[in-house]
Write a protein that holds these residues in place. Sequence first.
Motif, short mmCIF file in Angstrom:
data_model
loop_
_atom_site.label_atom_id
_atom_site.label_comp_id
_atom_site.label_asym_id
_atom_site.label_seq_id
_atom_site.Cartn_x
_atom_site.Cartn_y
_atom_site.Cartn_z
N THR A 1 -31.24 -65.21 61.57
CA THR A 1 -30.89 -64.22 60.48
C THR A 1 -31.54 -64.28 59.38
O THR A 1 -31.19 -63.71 58.28
CB THR A 1 -29.45 -64.28 60.53
OG1 THR A 1 -29.32 -65.76 59.94
CG2 THR A 1 -28.87 -64.23 61.78
N ARG A 2 -32.48 -64.99 59.20
CA ARG A 2 -33.13 -65.51 57.68
C ARG A 2 -33.80 -64.05 57.05
O ARG A 2 -33.92 -64.24 55.84
CB ARG A 2 -34.06 -66.62 57.78
CG ARG A 2 -35.32 -66.31 58.53
CD ARG A 2 -36.31 -67.62 58.58
NE ARG A 2 -37.14 -67.68 59.32
CZ ARG A 2 -38.08 -68.76 59.76
NH1 ARG A 2 -37.96 -69.70 58.85
NH2 ARG A 2 -38.99 -68.36 60.61
N ILE B 1 -30.53 -58.77 55.57
CA ILE B 1 -29.80 -58.96 54.40
C ILE B 1 -28.41 -59.62 55.11
O ILE B 1 -27.98 -59.49 56.20
CB ILE B 1 -29.32 -57.56 54.03
CG1 ILE B 1 -28.81 -56.70 54.89
CG2 ILE B 1 -30.65 -57.17 53.40
CD1 ILE B 1 -28.48 -55.23 54.49
N TRP B 2 -27.39 -60.00 54.07
CA TRP B 2 -26.13 -60.78 54.52
C TRP B 2 -25.44 -60.02 55.38
O TRP B 2 -24.75 -60.46 56.34
CB TRP B 2 -25.63 -61.27 53.26
CG TRP B 2 -24.15 -62.08 53.76
CD1 TRP B 2 -24.31 -63.38 53.98
CD2 TRP B 2 -23.15 -61.70 53.82
NE1 TRP B 2 -22.99 -63.67 54.37
CE2 TRP B 2 -21.98 -62.62 54.31
CE3 TRP B 2 -22.28 -60.37 53.69
CZ2 TRP B 2 -20.81 -62.26 54.51
CZ3 TRP B 2 -21.04 -60.27 53.95
CH2 TRP B 2 -20.35 -61.44 54.58
N GLY B 3 -24.99 -58.82 55.05
CA GLY B 3 -24.18 -58.06 55.73
C GLY B 3 -24.74 -57.87 57.08
O GLY B 3 -23.70 -57.99 58.17
N ALA C 1 -26.87 -59.77 58.96
CA ALA C 1 -26.66 -61.12 59.20
C ALA C 1 -25.33 -61.56 59.86
O ALA C 1 -25.30 -62.08 61.01
CB ALA C 1 -27.36 -62.16 58.45
N ALA C 2 -24.45 -61.23 58.94
CA ALA C 2 -22.87 -61.59 59.44
C ALA C 2 -22.56 -60.84 60.29
O ALA C 2 -21.92 -61.39 61.30
CB ALA C 2 -22.07 -61.31 58.23
N THR D 1 -24.16 -62.02 63.62
CA THR D 1 -23.57 -63.26 64.16
C THR D 1 -22.04 -63.12 64.75
O THR D 1 -21.75 -63.77 65.86
CB THR D 1 -23.57 -64.31 62.76
OG1 THR D 1 -24.81 -64.35 62.71
CG2 THR D 1 -23.10 -65.65 63.45
N CYS E 1 -21.12 -68.19 56.50
CA CYS E 1 -21.62 -69.24 55.80
C CYS E 1 -23.13 -69.23 55.92
O CYS E 1 -23.72 -70.03 55.41
CB CYS E 1 -21.31 -70.57 56.68
SG CYS E 1 -19.34 -71.01 56.65
N LEU E 2 -23.78 -68.22 56.39
CA LEU E 2 -24.99 -67.85 56.53
C LEU E 2 -25.58 -68.15 55.10
O LEU E 2 -26.98 -68.52 55.18
CB LEU E 2 -25.49 -66.54 57.18
CG LEU E 2 -25.02 -66.72 58.66
CD1 LEU E 2 -25.12 -65.02 59.17
CD2 LEU E 2 -25.73 -67.51 59.50
N ARG E 3 -25.23 -67.73 54.06
CA ARG E 3 -25.85 -67.48 52.63
C ARG E 3 -25.34 -68.51 51.93
O ARG E 3 -25.57 -68.57 50.50
CB ARG E 3 -25.83 -66.32 52.19
CG ARG E 3 -26.64 -65.02 52.96
CD ARG E 3 -28.08 -65.41 53.03
NE ARG E 3 -28.96 -64.49 54.00
CZ ARG E 3 -29.03 -64.73 55.34
NH1 ARG E 3 -28.86 -65.50 55.81
NH2 ARG E 3 -29.65 -63.60 55.98
N ARG F 1 -33.31 -74.49 57.27
CA ARG F 1 -33.90 -74.17 55.95
C ARG F 1 -35.15 -75.04 55.78
O ARG F 1 -35.48 -74.95 54.61
CB ARG F 1 -32.80 -74.17 55.03
CG ARG F 1 -31.72 -72.95 55.12
CD ARG F 1 -30.55 -73.27 54.39
NE ARG F 1 -29.55 -72.31 54.57
CZ ARG F 1 -28.41 -72.08 53.64
NH1 ARG F 1 -28.12 -72.71 52.60
NH2 ARG F 1 -27.54 -71.11 54.27
#
Length: 356
Positions: free
Chosen positions: A65-66, A69-71, A73-74, A77, A113-115, A188
């Motif tokens: 998911t790196r 974008i956060w949305g 990726a979330a 997941t 928690c991804l970001r 990371r």
Amino acid sequence: MTTRLEGLDLARALALCAMVLVNVHLAMGAPQGQPGWLAALFSALEGRSAATFVMLAGIGLGLGTRRMIWGEAAAHTARRGLFLLGLGLLNVLLFPADILHYYGVYFLLAALCLRLPSSLLVMLAMGLADLFVTLIFLFDYQAGWRWADLSYPEFWQPVGFARNLLFNGWYPVVPWFAFLLAGLWLSRQPLGERRTQWRMVLGGSLAALLAKGSSQTLSALFPAWASLFALAPLPPLPLYLLFAGGAACALIGLCLLLMGSAWRPPALALLLPMGRQSLTLYMAHILLGMGALEALGGLQGKAPWQGLLAALLYLLAAALFARQWERRFGRGPLEWLMRRLCDRRTASPLPHRRED
């Protein structure tokens, strides 16, 4: 274009092999008087293989998911989490020690928690270890268990389900989610660099040795509190987390080193497809492997070596199946289904047929 880290596939395959050995041994019972070497083998694998799986899941989530974008990726997941939760709850009907429904909840939490900053991931992991110790003193860890047959009769009741999931089940969120957070942190790091891989091997080994030495020393100094310094997975106390987490980190680092070296043991190539189809093979060892043993009356009253032999035969068949399936279709059946249902934007309508 990125290069796949095949060391992660190897680590996943080895963790799968260990989980199959432990689960077959558990399903067949653990009779008294089994050979010392066999007891030592299962003791070494119990709880460590599952911890490696969860840490690898965190690494996979972080790497997968790196670039999103956060949305996005979330959501990606969370959808996978719901898939694994549903699949796991179905699996519980057959195998009460299922890990997949816990996985599903880990993924749902991981979506948040991804970001997070790396330092906060570490703090949360340590906080889960501390929180579990607090819960041990506040609540009855034995509640809901029937230890004679390792069953949990209250599992399908609301309170029992929540207690099992969060506190005293096989792989409770508190503190097992710490392993996934550790995996996110590792994702990371520059995992393709040999310097990082050696640090994982040495750092993980030192952590495991520190946990082992601390357990022995503290148990000798404070015998009345020895149970708090145990390395057993039930209950998963802080020194167990350090020991299992360190061992998992060292194993993953070693696998990355092996697969990144110029000389690769040829036998390892057979294991890589297993690592890429671990979800399919995990379910198959319960539905097909244990199902066949139960049909043949082989789950009770058998010698430990028979359980070991049955597990090894399944793993050999699984390795051959995974290799042939990957050559023909690519992804494993359940891996394809999860992508089809959860990654709608990128999933293909049918498994890809590989061209030779």
